[in-house]
Write a protein that holds these residues in place. Sequence first.
Motif, PDB file in Angstrom:
ATOM      1  N   THR A 262       0.841  -1.202   0.000  1.00  0.00           N
ATOM      2  CA  THR A 262       0.000   0.000   0.000  1.00  0.00           C
ATOM      3  C   THR A 262       0.872   1.247   0.000  1.00  0.00           C
ATOM      4  O   THR A 262       0.592   2.215  -0.704  1.00  0.00           O
ATOM      5  N   ILE A 263       1.921   1.208   0.776  1.00  0.00           N
ATOM      6  CA  ILE A 263       2.833   2.359   0.817  1.00  0.00           C
ATOM      7  C   ILE A 263       3.499   2.556  -0.539  1.00  0.00           C
ATOM      8  O   ILE A 263       3.631   3.687  -1.026  1.00  0.00           O
ATOM      9  N   ARG A 264       3.879   1.435  -1.166  1.00  0.00           N
ATOM     10  CA  ARG A 264       4.471   1.518  -2.514  1.00  0.00           C
ATOM     11  C   ARG A 264       3.502   2.187  -3.467  1.00  0.00           C
ATOM     12  O   ARG A 264       3.867   3.094  -4.219  1.00  0.00           O
ATOM     13  N   PHE A 265       2.269   1.729  -3.395  1.00  0.00           N
ATOM     14  CA  PHE A 265       1.237   2.261  -4.282  1.00  0.00           C
ATOM     15  C   PHE A 265       1.076   3.767  -4.075  1.00  0.00           C
ATOM     16  O   PHE A 265       1.026   4.549  -5.022  1.00  0.00           O
TER      17      PHE A 265
ATOM     18  N   LEU B 180       1.485   6.977  -6.712  1.00  0.00           N
ATOM     19  CA  LEU B 180       0.501   8.030  -6.916  1.00  0.00           C
ATOM     20  C   LEU B 180       1.147   9.397  -6.726  1.00  0.00           C
ATOM     21  O   LEU B 180       0.891  10.336  -7.474  1.00  0.00           O
ATOM     22  N   LEU B 181       2.018   9.464  -5.719  1.00  0.00           N
ATOM     23  CA  LEU B 181       2.682  10.731  -5.436  1.00  0.00           C
ATOM     24  C   LEU B 181       3.543  11.154  -6.615  1.00  0.00           C
ATOM     25  O   LEU B 181       3.534  12.318  -7.019  1.00  0.00           O
TER      26      LEU B 181
ATOM     27  N   GLU C  14      -7.978  12.052  -1.215  1.00  0.00           N
ATOM     28  CA  GLU C  14      -6.933  13.004  -0.854  1.00  0.00           C
ATOM     29  C   GLU C  14      -5.684  12.601  -1.626  1.00  0.00           C
ATOM     30  O   GLU C  14      -5.494  11.443  -1.936  1.00  0.00           O
ATOM     31  N   THR C  15      -4.841  13.572  -1.927  1.00  0.00           N
ATOM     32  CA  THR C  15      -3.674  13.200  -2.702  1.00  0.00           C
ATOM     33  C   THR C  15      -2.760  12.323  -1.866  1.00  0.00           C
ATOM     34  O   THR C  15      -1.983  12.820  -1.058  1.00  0.00           O
ATOM     35  N   TYR C  16      -2.887  11.040  -2.050  1.00  0.00           N
ATOM     36  CA  TYR C  16      -2.082   9.974  -1.465  1.00  0.00           C
ATOM     37  C   TYR C  16      -1.911  10.030   0.044  1.00  0.00           C
ATOM     38  O   TYR C  16      -1.085   9.354   0.606  1.00  0.00           O
ATOM     39  N   GLY C  17      -2.696  10.829   0.695  1.00  0.00           N
ATOM     40  CA  GLY C  17      -2.660  10.837   2.159  1.00  0.00           C
ATOM     41  C   GLY C  17      -1.274  11.008   2.713  1.00  0.00           C
ATOM     42  O   GLY C  17      -0.381  11.481   2.040  1.00  0.00           O
ATOM     43  N   SER C  18      -1.079  10.638   3.941  1.00  0.00           N
ATOM     44  CA  SER C  18       0.213  10.891   4.558  1.00  0.00           C
ATOM     45  C   SER C  18       1.008   9.614   4.697  1.00  0.00           C
ATOM     46  O   SER C  18       1.919   9.523   5.491  1.00  0.00           O
ATOM     47  N   GLY C  19       0.670   8.610   3.931  1.00  0.00           N
ATOM     48  CA  GLY C  19       1.290   7.318   4.172  1.00  0.00           C
ATOM     49  C   GLY C  19       2.630   7.046   3.541  1.00  0.00           C
ATOM     50  O   GLY C  19       3.156   5.968   3.675  1.00  0.00           O
ATOM     51  N   THR C  20       3.219   7.995   2.844  1.00  0.00           N
ATOM     52  CA  THR C  20       4.449   7.633   2.149  1.00  0.00           C
ATOM     53  C   THR C  20       5.689   7.927   2.974  1.00  0.00           C
ATOM     54  O   THR C  20       5.671   8.760   3.883  1.00  0.00           O
ATOM     55  N   HIS C  21       6.749   7.205   2.620  1.00  0.00           N
ATOM     56  CA  HIS C  21       8.025   7.393   3.318  1.00  0.00           C
ATOM     57  C   HIS C  21       8.515   8.821   3.177  1.00  0.00           C
ATOM     58  O   HIS C  21       9.105   9.391   4.091  1.00  0.00           O
ATOM     59  N   TYR C  22       8.255   9.375   2.014  1.00  0.00           N
ATOM     60  CA  TYR C  22       8.710  10.745   1.751  1.00  0.00           C
ATOM     61  C   TYR C  22       8.182  11.695   2.812  1.00  0.00           C
ATOM     62  O   TYR C  22       8.921  12.494   3.371  1.00  0.00           O
TER      63      TYR C  22
ATOM     64  N   ASP D 272       0.137  -8.214  -9.389  1.00  0.00           N
ATOM     65  CA  ASP D 272       0.578  -8.138 -10.785  1.00  0.00           C
ATOM     66  C   ASP D 272       0.467  -6.715 -11.289  1.00  0.00           C
ATOM     67  O   ASP D 272       1.386  -6.186 -11.911  1.00  0.00           O
ATOM     68  N   GLN D 273      -0.688  -6.127 -10.991  1.00  0.00           N
ATOM     69  CA  GLN D 273      -0.926  -4.781 -11.492  1.00  0.00           C
ATOM     70  C   GLN D 273       0.045  -3.792 -10.870  1.00  0.00           C
ATOM     71  O   GLN D 273       0.500  -2.852 -11.513  1.00  0.00           O
ATOM     72  N   LEU D 274       0.349  -4.015  -9.609  1.00  0.00           N
ATOM     73  CA  LEU D 274       1.288  -3.123  -8.935  1.00  0.00           C
ATOM     74  C   LEU D 274       2.650  -3.211  -9.603  1.00  0.00           C
ATOM     75  O   LEU D 274       3.320  -2.204  -9.841  1.00  0.00           O
ATOM     76  N   ALA D 275       3.048  -4.433  -9.948  1.00  0.00           N
ATOM     77  CA  ALA D 275       4.333  -4.622 -10.635  1.00  0.00           C
ATOM     78  C   ALA D 275       4.290  -3.954 -12.001  1.00  0.00           C
ATOM     79  O   ALA D 275       5.250  -3.320 -12.446  1.00  0.00           O
ATOM     80  N   GLN D 276       3.140  -4.111 -12.662  1.00  0.00           N
ATOM     81  CA  GLN D 276       2.978  -3.508 -13.976  1.00  0.00           C
ATOM     82  C   GLN D 276       3.089  -1.990 -13.868  1.00  0.00           C
ATOM     83  O   GLN D 276       3.727  -1.326 -14.686  1.00  0.00           O
ATOM     84  N   MET D 277       2.441  -1.456 -12.823  1.00  0.00           N
ATOM     85  CA  MET D 277       2.468  -0.006 -12.651  1.00  0.00           C
ATOM     86  C   MET D 277       3.897   0.467 -12.419  1.00  0.00           C
ATOM     87  O   MET D 277       4.303   1.506 -12.937  1.00  0.00           O
TER      88      MET D 277
END
Lengths: 308, 243
Positions: A136-139, A143-144, A155-163, B16-21
């Motif tokens: 989820t964090i990767r995702f 998005l960021l 919300e724009t990717y919320g506050s969940g990222t490492h950044y 899979d989709q995450l890897a694709q992304m």
Amino acid sequence: SAKIVVHLHPASSNKEPGPFQSSKYSYIKLSFKEHGQIEFYRRLSEEITQRRWESMPTGPTIQVNKDSQAGRIRAVGIVGIERKLEEKRKETDKNISEAFEDLSKLMEKAKEMVELSKSIANKIKEKQGDITEDETIRFKSYLLSMGIANPVTRETYGSGTHYHMQLAKQLAGILQTPLEEQGGIMSLTEVYCLVNRARGLELLSPEDLVNACKTLESLKLPLRLRVFDSGVMVIELQSHNEEEMVASALETVSEKGSLTADEFAKLVGMSVLLAKERLLLAEKMGHLCRDDSVEGLRFYPNLFLTQS
Amino acid sequence: LLQAKYKERGTVLAEDQLAQMSKQLDMFKTNLEEFASKHKQEIRKNPEFRVQFQDMCATIGVDPLASGKGFWAEMLGVGDFYYELGVQIIEVCLALKHRNGGLITLEELHQQVLKGRGKFAQDVSQDDLLRAIKKLKVLGNGFGIIPVGGTYLIQSVPAELNMDHTVVLQLAEKKGFVTVSEIKSSLKWETERAKQVLEHLLKEGMAWLDTQAVGEPQYWLPALFTELYSQEITPEEAKEAIP
């Protein structure tokens, strides 16, 4: 400085003479020493297109010394400007259209990314718990990078990222001293200006700042984000206690009888924005009463409470 | 057993989709780098191109200014441009707040920002200002954009301005001031409603009351003074006006 060059072509033969008999130049240069050229160019182009001067009554004609000399009268005409502007525009347009084409292709690819992210987000939503937190964090960081709003929370990717978490730690370091100097509390707007002025490059977006600040408490950093009822957002030192400050505010107001936010701000050395929030909080806690008139908002000690 | 199998498949698909992304993201980054190497200057120099760029991003659901860490900001340099502009806008609004109560026309803001940026900085358009302001809202400082008579008033204080207030501001924009009677006849409101709105603007410092006006009191907007000033008063007249 920036320049707009306006090319003129020879006036038509039936043109009346103007202020000058001739000129060796067939163009005029407009120099913009302190900017404004963008808006000026826009309005000039508009006027050239609209040609409002053609429907206006003509002004008094200028008397020209008809002491005719050899040499043609090269009265310059507005009529030629349009053609040259048009040519210049076409050439710029060519460059623009290539850039625009490239941009369109790029956007097509970006659009694919947006669609893909929506699909992933839906899957995450439906299968809460089947996607690891790491994923989820990767995702969110994808998005960021793309600037895509989180399709689920909007919300724009919320506050969940490492950044953002890294940023929060940096902020805690940068803001400790300024906060201490400013009485333990600063508005988020002040923080935004302070941090970005210090950076000079690779500035933070307002959203970066807000999202980083949202993680302050969970990261157990010595600062926190607070939102007042009015929507005003501040950063406080953990050691700062606004409710305690209210007690001292009450003393100050009592000493003076009554105070407006402006007066209180000047006395205490705070920004008016935060001074007002403190007085409002004091009112909310029942220590102050307001007198709201067209002459301003004035606060008095709440005698109903203390003297009843 | 069947259900478990379906569930499993679902998870795999998402991964899979995450890897694709991830792969597509890398490719996109390369494309963007290429685009930037060819056209970064165009974006910097051409405000119309900037507008087109922003509009296209909005259409597909991308916000190039959301984060300074985003690809767009990093590679096209658009981030720093707008975030710095944000700082300059905040500074101008703060400086003039005591005069206009936190309301300023886009024109005046534009002029003041240009002055502050100095001769050697890149020029900015009004559209650039508006985009920067939209981004500032998230800081909870009350920044807002109010359309009035073909242009905009920029609010920079957390004062509540609802539809009633906005419509009175728009009415006042024409002459720089408004009266209770004008509000009543144009908007068909009752006296009480008109007075409440005007009092609110007075309290916020956005309107000034002229009780010495002929006829009835006039409510003036200092935010609009500069506009009128440059339109109707000649330099000579202005000199006379100062005692």
